[in-house]
Design an enzyme around this catalytic site. Structure first.
Site, PDB file in Angstrom:
ATOM      1  N   LYS A  41       1.360  14.851   0.590  1.00 51.20           N
ATOM      2  CA  LYS A  41      -0.069  15.100   0.462  1.00 51.20           C
ATOM      3  C   LYS A  41      -0.261  16.568   0.217  1.00 51.20           C
ATOM      4  O   LYS A  41      -1.377  17.016  -0.406  1.00 51.20           O
ATOM      5  CB  LYS A  41      -1.072  14.583   1.539  1.00 51.20           C
ATOM      6  CG  LYS A  41      -1.172  13.179   1.600  1.00 51.20           C
ATOM      7  CD  LYS A  41      -2.335  12.580   2.453  1.00 51.20           C
ATOM      8  CE  LYS A  41      -2.024  11.316   3.088  1.00 51.20           C
ATOM      9  NZ  LYS A  41      -2.885  10.328   2.023  1.00 51.20           N
ATOM     10  N   ARG A  54      -5.250  12.441   5.868  1.00 52.37           N
ATOM     11  CA  ARG A  54      -4.216  12.628   6.717  1.00 52.37           C
ATOM     12  C   ARG A  54      -3.382  13.720   6.337  1.00 52.37           C
ATOM     13  O   ARG A  54      -3.256  14.228   5.106  1.00 52.37           O
ATOM     14  CB  ARG A  54      -3.535  11.389   7.002  1.00 52.37           C
ATOM     15  CG  ARG A  54      -4.120  10.330   7.513  1.00 52.37           C
ATOM     16  CD  ARG A  54      -4.389  10.423   8.996  1.00 52.37           C
ATOM     17  NE  ARG A  54      -3.201  10.334   9.668  1.00 52.37           N
ATOM     18  CZ  ARG A  54      -3.145   9.671  10.861  1.00 52.37           C
ATOM     19  NH1 ARG A  54      -4.077   8.745  11.278  1.00 52.37           N
ATOM     20  NH2 ARG A  54      -1.924   9.589  11.571  1.00 52.37           N
ATOM     21  N   HIS A  63       0.637  -1.284   0.033  1.00 56.74           N
ATOM     22  CA  HIS A  63       0.113   0.064   0.158  1.00 56.74           C
ATOM     23  C   HIS A  63       0.857   1.264   0.055  1.00 56.74           C
ATOM     24  O   HIS A  63       0.410   2.245   0.058  1.00 56.74           O
ATOM     25  CB  HIS A  63      -0.701   0.092   1.345  1.00 56.74           C
ATOM     26  CG  HIS A  63      -2.177  -1.066   1.188  1.00 56.74           C
ATOM     27  ND1 HIS A  63      -3.036  -0.662   0.695  1.00 56.74           N
ATOM     28  CD2 HIS A  63      -2.123  -2.186   1.549  1.00 56.74           C
ATOM     29  CE1 HIS A  63      -4.011  -1.716   0.735  1.00 56.74           C
ATOM     30  NE2 HIS A  63      -3.401  -2.649   1.474  1.00 56.74           N
TER      31      HIS A  63
HETATM   32  C1  GLS Z   1      -2.165   3.832   1.995  1.00 53.10           C
HETATM   33  C2  GLS Z   1      -1.923   4.822   0.744  1.00 53.10           C
HETATM   34  O1  GLS Z   1      -1.001   5.693   1.203  1.00 53.10           O
HETATM   35  C3  GLS Z   1      -3.293   5.319   0.012  1.00 53.10           C
HETATM   36  O2  GLS Z   1      -2.588   5.846  -1.092  1.00 53.10           O
HETATM   37  C4  GLS Z   1      -4.018   4.006  -0.272  1.00 53.10           C
HETATM   38  O3  GLS Z   1      -5.096   4.571  -1.049  1.00 53.10           O
HETATM   39  C5  GLS Z   1      -4.256   3.414   0.920  1.00 53.10           C
HETATM   40  C6  GLS Z   1      -5.235   2.101   0.539  1.00 53.10           C
HETATM   41  O4  GLS Z   1      -4.513   1.280  -0.437  1.00 53.10           O
HETATM   42  O5  GLS Z   1      -3.311   2.828   1.378  1.00 53.10           O
HETATM   43  N1  GLS Z   1      -1.009   3.107   2.510  1.00 53.10           N
HETATM   44  C7  GLS Z   1      -0.951   3.454   3.794  1.00 53.10           C
HETATM   45  O6  GLS Z   1       0.030   3.186   4.592  1.00 53.10           O
HETATM   46  N2  GLS Z   1      -1.963   4.073   4.331  1.00 53.10           N
HETATM   47  C8  GLS Z   1      -2.730   4.408   3.159  1.00 53.10           C
HETATM   48  O7  GLS Z   1      -3.876   5.114   3.236  1.00 53.10           O
END
Ligand code: GLS
Length: 834
Positions: free
Chosen positions: A566, A561, A369
Site C-alpha cells: 500500500k 491497513r 479478494h
Molecule cells: C482485501 C483486498 O486487499 C482489498 O483490496 C479489497 O477491497 C477487500 C474487499 O474485497 O479485500 N483482501 C483481503 O484479504 N483484505 C482486503 O481488504
C-alpha cells in the site's frame, strides 16, 4: 442536524416513533433493563437504554421478516465470512429506521447529547479491514434491497486489537468489546450445534449391509449462535447476522471432577472456548496455524448444520438444498464448507456422492479478494488430516474426480494437472483452498475489473481455461447509508436540499448534482461544509495529540491497513522531499499541507511496524522544525476503526490510493473518500481504475507504472539503486533517513526498510517516486484554485453512483445468486395470546 425530509418518520410502527414514545421507552429501559435511576446512571447506562429502545423497533421488523421468510420458504443467500467489521450499530440503526431526528430530540429533552451516546458504543471490531467491512456493507445492501439473507461468522470474544502508539511504535492491546454487554445481539442456545475435531474415521457396513462412514472425533466443540438484526434502510426487512461462540459441550468434565481433578475438569472448557476467543489480526492469512483452521471448520460446520435445520423446519427435502440456499464464500476462509457440505449430505444424510456433489457445486460461489501470493491459503496435509481426517478423505475423492475431468479436457498435460490439483505436491504437501473453492463452486469472481482480469490471466488462469463460464467480475461497493448519511450529515443535507433524498437508495441519482457544479452559492456551501469538517477533525487532533493543524491546509489522508504494497512509505518519501525543499530554501512557496495517516499493522509484520515508526519519527521532526513554519504537518492517528473512519473520510481533501499497480484487489476506502468529496491521488490499481473512469480523468490525480509496466520491469530486471543514483531528490530523502536524522542520530533504526528498497524494492517505490512527486505537486497547485478544486470535488461525488454496494449486490443477485426481493409488511404484532 439531519433534516426531517431525509429521515422522515416511518408509519405503522408498533412501538411508536414520536419523540414522546422514545422518551417514555428510554426511561423505561433505564429503570427496568439497566436498573438505574438518573442520579446513578452512567453514560453507558444511557447508551444501553437508548440502544434497547431502538432494538425493540428492530425486533418488530425482524420478527415479521422471519415470519415471512419462513412462510414463503424464500430462497436465501448465506454470506459466509470469517470477518464482519460492522462498526457501531446505534447511529446506523437510527438512520435506517428513519428516527434519527426524533431520537436526537428525545435525548436532548432529557438533558443528554446524542453524539456523546453514539461515541459511547464499543464497536464490534470483528474484522481486519476491507474484506470484513465489505461483508458488513453487503449485509446493509441486502437488507435494503429486501434480499433474504443470513450472514454467518464468528463471535470473537476479542476483535481486532486496539492500537496504541508509544515512542512512535505500535503497541497492541486486547479489544474487550463485550465488557459492558452488547445490546444488539440475542443468544439462541436452543439452536446450538456440535462440531467434531480430530480423531479418526471408520468405514464399515451396517446391519443392512450398507456402506457407511463414521467419524470418531478426538473432541467436540459446541457452537452457540448469537443473532444480530440487520435492518435495511427504510424497509421493513431485518435480516440476520448469526455469529457463533464456541463452548464446551458440558461445562465440566464430571468424570475428572469426581476423581478430584478440578483443574482437568475446567481445562476442556477452556480449550473449547479458545476456538472463538480472538480474531487473527492479519489482513492476509495465517497459514499453518491449527487454531485458525479450527475456527474455519467451527463456523462453517455450525452454519451448514444451521441451514439444514432451517430446511427441516420448513419441511424442505435436502435434495432441494441448492434451490433454497446459495452460499457465497467470502474468500477461502470458509472454503472448507465445500468438503463439510459433502460430509453432511453423504455421511450424515446418506445421499449418494454424485447427487451431493451436484448440489454442492450448485450451492457455492467463491469471491477471491487478493492475489498476493502470501495470502493464498494452503494447509499442510499433516495438520489438515489430523484435525479433519474425514474432510481430508473427501478432498482426495473430489480431487480424484476433478483430475479425471482435467485429463479429459487436456490430455497429456501432467504439468497442468500438477498445477491444478487440490493438493500441492511440489514439496511438502498442502491442501490448496483456492483450488477447492474453484472446483466446488459454480461461480468465481474478483472484486474489481483489473483484479478479475489478473485472476483469469494469472493466478487462476488454469481454472479459467477449464471453466470460463464460472468467472465474472463484481466490483466492490460501499454503503452510502453509513459512509455518507451517517458519517456526513451536513453534506447529506446539502445534497438532499438540491436533488431530494432518492440518492440514498439509488446512488446514481447523485448525477443530478452536476447541474449545480457551476452554481457559486452551492460551491460556497460545499466548501463551508468541508472546511467545518476539517476544523472539527483539527480540534480532535489538538485534543488527542496536542498538535495544531490548520483547517485551511490541504488535508491529505492515507487511512488503511499498513502494508508495504500500500506504500505508506512512498507517501513519507514525498513528505521528506517537501521538508528537504523547505530546508534548502526556507522561503519556498509551497501549498500548506496536512498529512494524516491511520491504520494498524499486523502484530507480527515487522516491516509494517517499522513504517509506523518512520511516519511518527518524521512527524516529530517536521512538526517541530521552526523552518517549516507550520506549512507541513504530519500526524499518525492511532487506533483507526470504523467509528474513527466515519470522522476521517468526510474531512479529506486528497485521498491516497497509491498501491503498486496490480496489488490492491479493489480497495473500498478509495470509494468512501470520494463519496465524501475527496479527490484521489492514485495508481491504476484495483477499483481506482473504475473510479477514474467514472469521475473523469481530469478529476483524478493519476501517477505511476501500470500493472503491465510493473510486470515488464520485473521481468527485465528492475534495479532500484539506479533510481537512487540518478534522482537527486530521491537520494536526499533516502539519505536523510539513512543518516539517522529522524532517529536521534541512530542510522541503524530504519536500515531494514532501506535495505529492502535498495535490494529489491518489491513494490517499486523508487520507480514510481518521481511520478508521485510530480503528481502531488500538480494536486497542490490545483488546491490553490479553490473554485476549481471544489468543482472537481462536486463532480467526484456526483459520479460515484456506481460504487454503492447496492449496485454490487444487485449484480450478485442477477448473475450468481438468482434471488429476488421479498417484501416484508409489518403484520405480525405482539400476540394477545399464544
Ligand atoms: C482485501 C483486498 O486487499 C482489498 O483490496 C479489497 O477491497 C477487500 C474487499 O474485497 O479485500 N483482501 C483481503 O484479504 N483484505 C482486503 O481488504
Amino acid at each position: 442536524m439531519q433534516t426531517q425530509d431525509t429521515h422522515k418518520q416511518p408509519e405503522n410502527d408498533l412501538n411508536g416513533s414520536s419523540v414522546a414514545d422514545l422518551k417514555r421507552d428510554f426511561l423505561n429501559k433505564l429503570f427496568y433493563v439497566q436498573g438505574k435511576f438518573p442520579a446513578l446512571a452512567s453514560l453507558n447506562d444511557y447508551y444501553m437504554a437508548l440502544s434497547y429502545t431502538v432494538r425493540d423497533r428492530l425486533l418488530e421488523r425482524w420478527i415479521n421478516t422471519a415470519a415471512i421468510y419462513t412462510d414463503s420458504g424464500a430462497r436465501t443467500i448465506c454470506y459466509l465470512s470469517a470477518e464482519f467489521l460492522m462498526g457501531p450499530q446505534l447511529g446506523n440503526n437510527l438512520i435506517n429506521l428513519g428516527i434519527y431526528d426524533q431520537a436526537q430530540q428525545a435525548v436532548e429533552e432529557l438533558g443528554l447529547d446524542l453524539d456523546a451516546l453514539l461515541e459511547q458504543e464499543e464497536e464490534p471490531g470483528l474484522g481486519n479491514g476491507g474484506l470484513g467491512r465489505l461483508a458488513a456493507c453487503y449485509l446493509d445492501s441486502m437488507a435494503t434491497l429486501e434480499i433474504p439473507s443470513i450472514g454467518y461468522g464468528i463471535r470473537y470474544e476479542f476483535g481486532i486489537f486496539e492500537q496504541d502508539i508509544r515512542d512512535g511504535w505500535q503497541v497492541e492491546r486486547t479489544d474487550k468489546w463485550l465488557r459492558f454487554g452488547n445490546p444488539w445481539e440475542i443468544s439462541r442456545p436452543e439452536w446450538a450445534v456440535e462440531v467434531k475435531l480430530g480423531g479418526h474415521v471408520d468405514h464399515y457396513t451396517d446391519e443392512q449391509g450398507r456402506y457407511r462412514v463414521r467419524w470418531i472425533p478426538y473432541e467436540v466443540v459446541k457452537g452457540v449462535p448469537y443473532d444480530n438484526p440487520i435492518l435495511g434502510y427504510k424497509t421493513n426487512t431485518a435480516n440476520t447476522l448469526r455469529l457463533w461462540t464456541a463452548e464446551a459441550p458440558e461445562s465440566f468434565d464430571f468424570a475428572a471432577f469426581n476423581s478430584g481433578n478440578y483443574a482437568g475438569a475446567v481445562h476442556k472448557k477452556m480449550v473449547s472456548e479458545n476456538v472463538s476467543k480472538v480474531l487473527y489480526p492479519n489482513d492476509d492469512s495465517d497459514r499453518g496455524k491449527r487454531l485458525r483452521l479450527t475456527q474455519q471448520i467451527f463456523f462453517v460446520s455450525c452454519s451448514l448444520q444451521d441451514t439444514i435445520r432451517i430446511m427441516q423446519v420448513q419441511d424442505l427435502p435436502l435434495a432441494k438444498f441448492h434451490e433454497k440456499f446459495v452460499i457465497q464464500l467470502n474468500d477461502t476462509h470458509p472454503a472448507i464448507s465445500i468438503a463439510e457440505l459433502m460430509r453432511l449430505l453423504v455421511d450424515e444424510h446418506y445421499m449418494k456422492w454424485d447427487q451431493a456433489w451436484a448440489i454442492t457445486q450448485r450451492t457455492f460461489a467463491y469471491t477471491n479478494h487478493t492475489i498476493l501470493p502470501e495470502a493464498l491459503e494452503r494447509w499442510p496435509i499433516a495438520l489438515f488430516s489430523s484435525l479433519l481426517p474425514r474432510h481430508m478423505e473427501i478432498i482426495y475423492e473430489i480431487n480424484h474426480h476433478f483430475i479425471d475431468d482435467v485429463r479429459m479436457k487436456f490430455p497429456d498435460d501432467p504439468d497442468r494437472i500438477a498445477r491444478m490439483s487440490l493438493i500441492d505436491e511440489s514439496g511438502e504437501k498442502y491442501v490448496r483452498m483456492a483450488h477447492l473453492a474453484c472446483v466446488g463452486s459454480h461461480a468465481i469472481n474478483g472484486v474489481a475489473a483489473l483484479h478479475t482480469e489478473l485472476l483469469q490471466q494469472d493466478v487462476l488462469s488454469d481454472f479459467y481455461a477449464l471453466y470460463p463460464h464460472k468467472f465474472s467480475n463484481k466490483t466492490n461497493g460501499v454503503t452510502p447509508r453509513r459512509f455518507v448519511v451517517l458519517s456526513n450529515p451536513r453534506l447529506t443535507d446539502l445534497i438532499s436540499s438540491k436533488i431530494g433524498n432518492g440518492w440514498i437508495k439509488h446512488l446514481d441519482e447523485l448525477k443530478k448534482l452536476e447541474a449545480y457544479v457551476d452554481d457559486i452559492e452551492f460551491q460556497q456551501e460545499w466548501q463551508d461544509i468541508k472546511y467545518n469538517l476539517k476544523r472539527d477533525l483539527a480540534n480532535q487532533i489538538v485534543k488527542d495529540y496536542g498538535i495544531n493543524v490548520d483547517p485551511h491546509s490541504l488535508f491529505d489522508i492515507q487511512a488503511k491497513r499498513i502494508h508495504e504494497y500500500k506504500r505508506q512509505h512512498l507517501n513519507v518519501l514525498h513528505i521528506i522531499t517537501l521538508y528537504n525543499r523547505i530546508k534548502a530554501n526556507p522561503d519556498i512557496d509551497i501549498t500548506p499541507q496536512t498529512f494524516l495517516f491511520g491504520g494498524k499493522a499486523a502484530p507480527g509484520y515487522f516491516m509494517a511496524k517499522l513504517i509506523i515508526k518512520l511516519i511518527n519519527s518524521v512527524a516529530d521532526v517536521v512538526n517541530r522544525d521552526p523552518d517549516v513554519r507550520d506549512r507541513i504537518k504530519v500526524v499518525f492517528l492511532k487506533d483507526y476503526s470504523v467509528k474513527f473512519a466515519q470522522h476521517v473520510y468526510p474531512a479529506a481533501d486528497l485521498s491516497e490510493q497509491i498501491s503498486t499497480a496490480g496489488k490492491e484487489a479493489s480497495g473500498t476506502g478509495n470509494m468512501k473518500f470520494a463519496m465524501n468529496g475527496a479527490l484521489t491521488i492514485g495508481t491504476l490499481d484495483g477499483a481506482n481504475i473504475e473510479i477514474r473512469e467514472e469521475v473523469g480523468a481530469e478529476n483524478f490525480f493519476l501517477f505511476g507504472l501500470t500493472e503491465q509496466e510493473v510486470q515488464k520491469m520485473s521481468a527485465d530486471g528492475y534495479s532500484p539503486i539506479d533510481y537512487y543514483h540518478t534522482n537527486l531528490e530521491l537520494k536526499l530523502a533516502i539519505d536523510r533517513i539513512a543518516s539517522g536524522f529522524f532517529s536521534h542520530g541512530d542510522p541503524e533504526l530504519f536500515k531494514p526498510l532501506l535495505h529492502t528498497l535498495f535490494d529489491r524494492d518489491p513494490y517499486f517505490l523508487f520507480a514510481d517516486y518521481q511520478a508521485y512527486i510530480d503528481c502531488q505537486h500538480q494536486a497542490s497547485l490545483v488546491y490553490r484554485d479553490l473554485e476549481r478544486w471544489t468543482r472537481m470535488s462536486i463532480l467526484n461525488v456526483a459520479r460515484m453512483g456506481k460504487f454503492s454496494s447496492d449496485r454490487s449486490i444487485r449484480e450478485y443477485c442477477e448473475d450468481i445468486w438468482h434471488i429476488k426481493p421479498v417484501k416484508v409488511e409489518l403484520n405480525t404484532s405482539m400476540p394477545d395470546n399464544l
